[in-house]
Every structure is written in C-alpha cells, then in structure tokens.
Design an enzyme around this catalytic site. Structure first.
Site, PDB file in Angstrom:
ATOM      1  N   ALA A   1      27.682  25.438  39.072  1.00  0.00           N
ATOM      2  CA  ALA A   1      27.301  26.188  40.319  1.00  0.00           C
ATOM      3  C   ALA A   1      28.841  26.449  41.015  1.00  0.00           C
ATOM      4  CB  ALA A   1      26.506  25.586  41.144  1.00  0.00           C
TER       5      ALA A   1
ATOM      6  N   ALA B   1      31.574  31.522  39.310  1.00  0.00           N
ATOM      7  CA  ALA B   1      30.925  32.176  38.096  1.00  0.00           C
ATOM      8  C   ALA B   1      29.454  32.144  37.879  1.00  0.00           C
ATOM      9  CB  ALA B   1      31.616  31.907  36.846  1.00  0.00           C
TER      10      ALA B   1
ATOM     11  N   GLY C   1      44.461  31.485  47.777  1.00  0.00           N
ATOM     12  CA  GLY C   1      45.231  32.637  48.012  1.00  0.00           C
ATOM     13  C   GLY C   1      44.546  34.031  47.980  1.00  0.00           C
TER      14      GLY C   1
ATOM     15  N   ALA D   1      25.162  17.721  32.287  1.00  0.00           N
ATOM     16  CA  ALA D   1      24.575  18.465  30.988  1.00  0.00           C
ATOM     17  C   ALA D   1      25.169  17.431  29.986  1.00  0.00           C
ATOM     18  CB  ALA D   1      25.145  19.706  31.138  1.00  0.00           C
TER      19      ALA D   1
ATOM     20  N   ARG E   1      53.720  32.957  36.997  1.00  0.00           N
ATOM     21  CA  ARG E   1      53.605  31.375  37.375  1.00  0.00           C
ATOM     22  C   ARG E   1      54.432  30.770  36.280  1.00  0.00           C
ATOM     23  NH1 ARG E   1      47.388  30.790  39.470  1.00  0.00           N
ATOM     24  NH2 ARG E   1      47.906  31.507  42.043  1.00  0.00           N
TER      25      ARG E   1
ATOM     26  N   HIS F   1      47.221  23.365  36.527  1.00  0.00           N
ATOM     27  CA  HIS F   1      46.518  24.367  37.377  1.00  0.00           C
ATOM     28  C   HIS F   1      45.192  24.781  36.783  1.00  0.00           C
ATOM     29  CE1 HIS F   1      45.204  26.562  41.049  1.00  0.00           C
ATOM     30  NE2 HIS F   1      45.686  27.739  40.493  1.00  0.00           N
TER      31      HIS F   1
ATOM     32  N   ALA G   1      45.237  34.692  41.419  1.00  0.00           N
ATOM     33  CA  ALA G   1      44.292  35.537  42.044  1.00  0.00           C
ATOM     34  C   ALA G   1      43.347  36.415  41.239  1.00  0.00           C
ATOM     35  CB  ALA G   1      44.808  36.436  43.320  1.00  0.00           C
TER      36      ALA G   1
ATOM     37  N   SER H   1      41.626  34.648  38.913  1.00  0.00           N
ATOM     38  CA  SER H   1      40.756  33.521  38.562  1.00  0.00           C
ATOM     39  C   SER H   1      39.467  33.966  39.337  1.00  0.00           C
ATOM     40  CB  SER H   1      41.263  32.227  38.621  1.00  0.00           C
ATOM     41  OG  SER H   1      40.323  31.287  38.457  1.00  0.00           O
ATOM     42  N   LEU H   2      39.611  33.937  40.677  1.00  0.00           N
ATOM     43  CA  LEU H   2      38.212  34.178  41.257  1.00  0.00           C
ATOM     44  C   LEU H   2      37.777  35.736  40.734  1.00  0.00           C
ATOM     45  CD1 LEU H   2      39.192  33.322  45.114  1.00  0.00           C
ATOM     46  CD2 LEU H   2      37.806  31.837  43.152  1.00  0.00           C
TER      47      LEU H   2
END
Length: 645
Positions: A49, A52, A85, A201, A320, A387, A435, A437-438
């Site tokens: 949850a 995604a 970020g 799970a 990165r 990370h 940024a 990733s989100l």
C-alpha cells in the site's frame, strides 16, 4: 465459510512432509492443523500500500472492481512517505520543457540499459499523472504565479542535454512522498477498496503457471488468509535492508521479489543498486537531492567543490551514480572530512534561511535531529548510502509480469502484475534519475488499473484455488515459529547486511565479489539454524523478522551473484577490474565500419537470476534490451553514447 476452513485444515493435516527451498527451514505438516484458515474472493488483490499499490487500488476501485489491498503496515507508513525531493514531469512551469527531453535524460541516466518502449510510456504519461495527482488534492508547492513549482534534480537537462539544467521536478517542499501517500490513501478509501492492514504476505498462489491469489498471515491474531483473485498486483517496495547502511525503512525487506522467486519467476538486473550521494553519515537517513537542486553543493576536506572535476557541466546535479563514485574517490584519496576522513560535507548554509525554511523544512529538521547540525550555519556530514533497487520483478510497459525464454521471447505470466520499486519495468536501467521513482510508482500503478480494466469485467467469475493451495506456506510458517536453532535472527541479519555492504558496494572487484558470493551462500544455509524465541501468533515481531530474513536472503544472494558475473562497469555497477562499459559497438568511436558484437560477447543486456526453490541454486540468463519505442513516429530511440555530465 467455516465448513471450507475446516475442510482445508483437514486436507493440510493429512499430508506429512514437504520439500522446500533452501532459504526455508526443514518443515513438517504434523503441527499445522492448529492454524485457522480464512478464504476471501476478490476481483483484484494488491500486495502493498505504497504509492504504486494505492494508485492501482484507486483506479480499480473507481472502475467498480472488488479490490483488496494486503499490507504489512498502515498505508501512510509505507516507505513512499520517505520520498522527499519530488516527482518529474515536463510541465514547463519554470522554463520551456518537453517530455521528449525527459525521455532522453531517462535513457541517458539508465546508461542505455533501460527498455525504451517503457521509458517512452513513463515520460509521455508523466504530465497527465502529475495533473491527476493535483486534481486528487495533492498540495504541490507553488510559484508566485500559482503554477506548480519545479526544482532542478540530477541528470535533468533541456533540449537533449544541450540547453543546461532543467527544472522538471514537482514537489511539496521536501515532503513530496508523504503528501502523495496521504492523497492516494484518502482517495482509495473513497473508491471503496478493502484494506487488510498488518497482514504479512507469505506466498503467491499459483495454478499451472497462473497466479490465482496470495496467502497471508494476519499479524494481529495469527489467522491465515487465502485471497483468490482474477488478478494479483505485487507492489511491495525494495530490499534496501539487505545492506547495513541504507536510507530505506526497516520494512523494506524484498517481500515481493521473494514471492516472485518462490513462484519460479526470474528476477531482472538485481546487481544495480543505487547509492544515494547524501545519506547522513553514521545514520543513513536521506538528505534529498532537492537540497542540491535548491543550490546546495558538496565539498571535501580542502573546501573544494570537487564535483566540478567529475562533471564539469552538471556539477553537483550529475546523475546519482556519478556523484556517489566521485564522493567515494575523494574519500579513498584522502580528501574526506571528519576525524576519520571518511565522509563528505553537504553545504547549505550559504542559502537564505527563508529559502531553507520554505523549500527544505524536512531536511533541516532531519539534519538537526540525526546529525546535530543547524543547516543555516553548518554543513551536513554525508556519505553514499544504499537507496534504491533498479532491478526487480520483470514486467512489460503495461506492468504485466513476464518470463523470458530464448525461444519465445517475453511471455506474460497470467494473472500477475507488478509495480513500484519491487518491479523492473526497466525504465531505470542501470541507474535511476532522482524523482523518477515517484513517477514510476504512479504511472505504472495507474497502468495496472488501466490494463486490468481492458482485460476484465467486474462481474466475471473468480477462479477457484487448486487443491491444497498454500500448504507449503503454512508449513514454513510453522517451522519458523518453532525454530529452535542456535542463531538469533538479528545476528544472522546483521552478518548478511555487513557482508553485502563490504562485498557489493559502490566500487566492486572480482575477487571481493567472489568472496562475497561464497559468504552469502554459506549464510543462506545458516537460516536452518535460526532460533525463534517467541512462539505466539499475536504481534510476534520475532516471527515476522525471521520471515523477512528469508526474503532478504533470496534477494541478497541473487544480487551478489549477478554482480559478480557482470564483467563491465555500467551505471550503478562499477567494477575496478572491468572499468569500461561493454556495448555491442564501441560508442566512443563512429560505428561505421565496426562489426557488431554477438549477444554473448557484450553486456548491454538484462541479467536474469532464477533461484531454485528447492536447492537454492541460482541460474543466470540474459534478456535483450528493448531499443524500439512505442511509436518511432512520435519519438525515435536514443542511440547509446558515452555518458558525461
């Protein structure tokens, strides 16, 4: 319902022994009739949850699908909340922008290991995904004109790298993930999704290669729950806790990728582990890349802004992997800071205090609490810290889980989707841009719901479970619960984390990796010596952590084996003994006149690791990178070049 439960218990109790994965304990079914099993039926079950999973749940709930979300913690405590970020989209609020430039930067950032059809889908849908979040009520930071504020992030450029640094990252100060998570959770409740909160799970339920649901443990009362469904979505996050120093929360234990492994699905590109350049030294807490986007910079013991030497154009806003390697080199060459000269400083105190208060309030507080630093007066001690996992469960751009064979190519695993960090849509390739990733989470969570809506109707029949579904999972749970070895879970977990940190870090070398592989294989056998001190089923953290360690071990062993085998340097995978990127052509020279290397002679290909669920043996295979975009007339593929920033 009760008759069905009793019937299942009777069937389980009738069996004697099971052969299980080497990552699990030797088990017997003699004691498991004591477990209460409850059955559920849903159109779609989502495991996880975070951003995604919630975006998928919201889309499915809106479409009228009976949707269950199974999560081991309260949704707003999911790790998405730690994302600081921002989220990338070519809105053009601050300067002219184009999603095709975003596409170029993402391909370049991936070091040309990303699938360009999936990157096309990600970046083309970014603006719509962010606009939807705004319409859902996400309170983005604003410009004085009322537009969504956008900041600079690493690896982002204008005009295909020719127009300077782009401002493409939308944010809510430095608490973007927190805001997104609350927005999506509230909207998913509005869509009447059913949440099973604090359920762990245990395994996917498979029937002849098709996923038909999931089996889970209720942490509150110890009951077992089998969820049968038409479609199952895995959205469980990454496995950063396989390492000793990481920015991820303690619940990031690779549960979803382990579920896929036990279901016989090969994982993709696990060797690519992102080290964020600015984790707080000695603690690991994240300091957002947005701090450098707002004007912060890194300095060494000589007070030098050293990134100007490594990335003359982008400087502190290079990708990165480039920044983390630069920091590590500075430390290795004696220019680190502190008494041990083993870290770097991030300087923000040259920025106006009002800017820090308005744009970076969260990291100002974090630095004060965890580093004892007032960012308006002192630099923050930082070090590269694990990370993000670029690899995971392989999917196509529709988020459908796939299996690859040399004969048939990519084949969809029926009934199974994956999204978020546990998935490898291969939009990040060998290195993720900050940024993205989100963005990945909401775009592919959304893709799950879009494609399931195209495949199914809410009133279609939900398939039945196969005979004895979940027996092995319950038997393993029982074995872990009553494990009576001589090694505490915490001790074995710490040894594993330190081994991964030492042998599969920022810089890697063949002999160190080979030693790490041997150590990790030996450690995986130590799981049979675990000792569980708490035998209860109610809020038993000892039991849960042992199950999580089984999952972490599957991820860690596959990661280090894949890293040892990839004999090149690409993106986040840097080998001292193989310092060059090995492509099908030498892209440092004109390709005219060059002979293309055969597939087995170069490394621009995806690693696939498949761990045998009974012996623990890991098999390696490789899958071609997809260079073709979804529509070459809209945007053509980006040919590889040698990266520089």
């Amino acid at each position: 319902m009760l008759r069905a439960v009793r019937a299942l218990i009777c069937r389980i109790g009738a069996r004697r022994t099971l052969s299980v994965s080497s990552s699990r304990l030797d088990v017997s079914t003699s004691n498991i009739a004591q477990y209460k099993v409850i059955d559920h039926a849903y159109d779609v079950v989502i495991i996880g949850a975070g951003g995604a999973g919630l975006r998928a749940a919201m889309g499915l709930g809106e479409a009228g699908f009976k949707t269950a979300v199974v999560t081991k913690m309260f949704p707003t405590r999911s790790h998405t909340t730690a994302a600081q970020g921002g989220i990338n989209a070519a809105l053009g609020s601050m300067n002219p922008d184009d999603w095709k430039w975003h596409f170029y930067d993402t391909a370049k950032g991936s070091d040309w290991l990303g699938d360009q059809n999936a990157m096309h889908y990600l970046t083309r849908n970014a603006v719509e995904a962010v606009t939807e979040l705004e319409n859902f009520g996400m309170p983005f930071s604003r410009t004085p004109e009322g537009k969504i504020y956008q900041r600079s992030f690493g690896g982002q450029s204008n005009n295909y790298g020719k127009g300077g640094v782009a401002k493409r990252t939308c944010c809510v100060a430095d608490r973007t993930g927190h805001s997104m998570l609350h927005t999506l959770y509230g909207n998913s409740l509005r869509c009447h999704c059913t949440f099973f909160i604090e359920y762990f799970a245990l395994d996917l339920l498979m029937d002849k290669g098709r996923c038909v649901g999931v089996i889970a443990l209720c942490l509150e009362d110890g009951t077992i729950h089998r969820f049968r469904s038409k479609r199952t979505i895995v959205a469980t996050g990454g496995y950063g806790r396989a390492y000793f120093s990481c920015t991820t929360a303690h619940m990031n234990t690779g549960d979803g990728t382990a579920l896929a492994t036990r279901a016989g699905i090969a994982l993709e590109d696990l060797e690519f582990i992102q080290f964020h350049p600015t984790g707080i030294y000695g603690v690991g807490c994240l300091i957002t890349e947005g701090s450098r986007g707002e004007g912060g910079f890194l300095v060494n013991s000589e007070g030098e802004r050293f990134m100007e030497r490594y990335a003359p154009k982008a400087k502190d806003l290079a990708s990165r992997d480039v920044v983390s390697r630069a920091e590590t080199i500075e430390i290795m060459e004696g220019r680190g800071v502190g008494p041990e000269k083993d870290h770097i400083y991030l300087q923000l105190h040259h920025l106006p205090a009002e800017q820090l208060h308005q744009r970076l309030p969260g990291i100002s507080e974090t630095a004060k609490i965890f580093a004892g630093v007032d960012v308006t007066k002192e630099p923050i001690p930082v070090i590269p810290t694990v990370h993000y996992n670029m690899g995971g469960i392989p999917t196509n751009y529709k988020a459908q889980v796939i299996k690859y064979t040399k004969e048939g190519g990519d084949k969809i695993v029926p009934g199974l989707y994956a999204c978020g960090e546990c998935a490898c849509h291969s939009v990040h390739g060998a290195n993720r841009l900050g940024a993205n990733s989100l963005l990945d989470a909401v775009v592919f969570g959304r893709a799950c719901s879009i494609n399931i809506k195209e495949e199914l109707k809410p009133d279609e029949k939900i398939p039945e479970l196969p005979e004895g579904a979940g027996e092995e999972s319950i038997a393993n749970l029982d074995a872990v619960r009553y494990a009576n070895g001589d090694v505490p879970t915490a001790e074995l977990r710490l040894t594993m984390q330190k081994t991964m940190q030492k042998h599969a870090g920022v810089f890697r070398r063949g002999d160190i990796l080979a030693e790490g592989v041997k150590k990790m294989m030996d450690l995986s056998k130590e799981l049979k010596r675990l000792k569980t001190t708490d035998r209860s089923l109610i809020w038993n953290s000892d039991l849960t952590e042992s199950l999580e360690l089984q999952n972490l071990m599957l991820n860690a062993t596959q990661t280090i084996v894949a890293a040892e085998n990839r004999k090149e340097s690409r993106g986040a995978h840097a080998r001292d003994d193989f310092p060059k990127r090995e492509d099908e052509y030498d892209y440092s020279k004109p390709i005219e006149g060059q002979t293309k290397r055969p597939f087995e002679k170069h490394w621009r290909k995806h690693t696939l690791t498949k761990q045998d669920p009974r012996t623990g043996h890991i098999t390696l295979d490789y899958r071609p990178v997809i260079d073709k975009t979804l529509d070459p007339a809209e945007v053509d593929w980006i040919p590889p070049i040698i990266r520089s920033y």
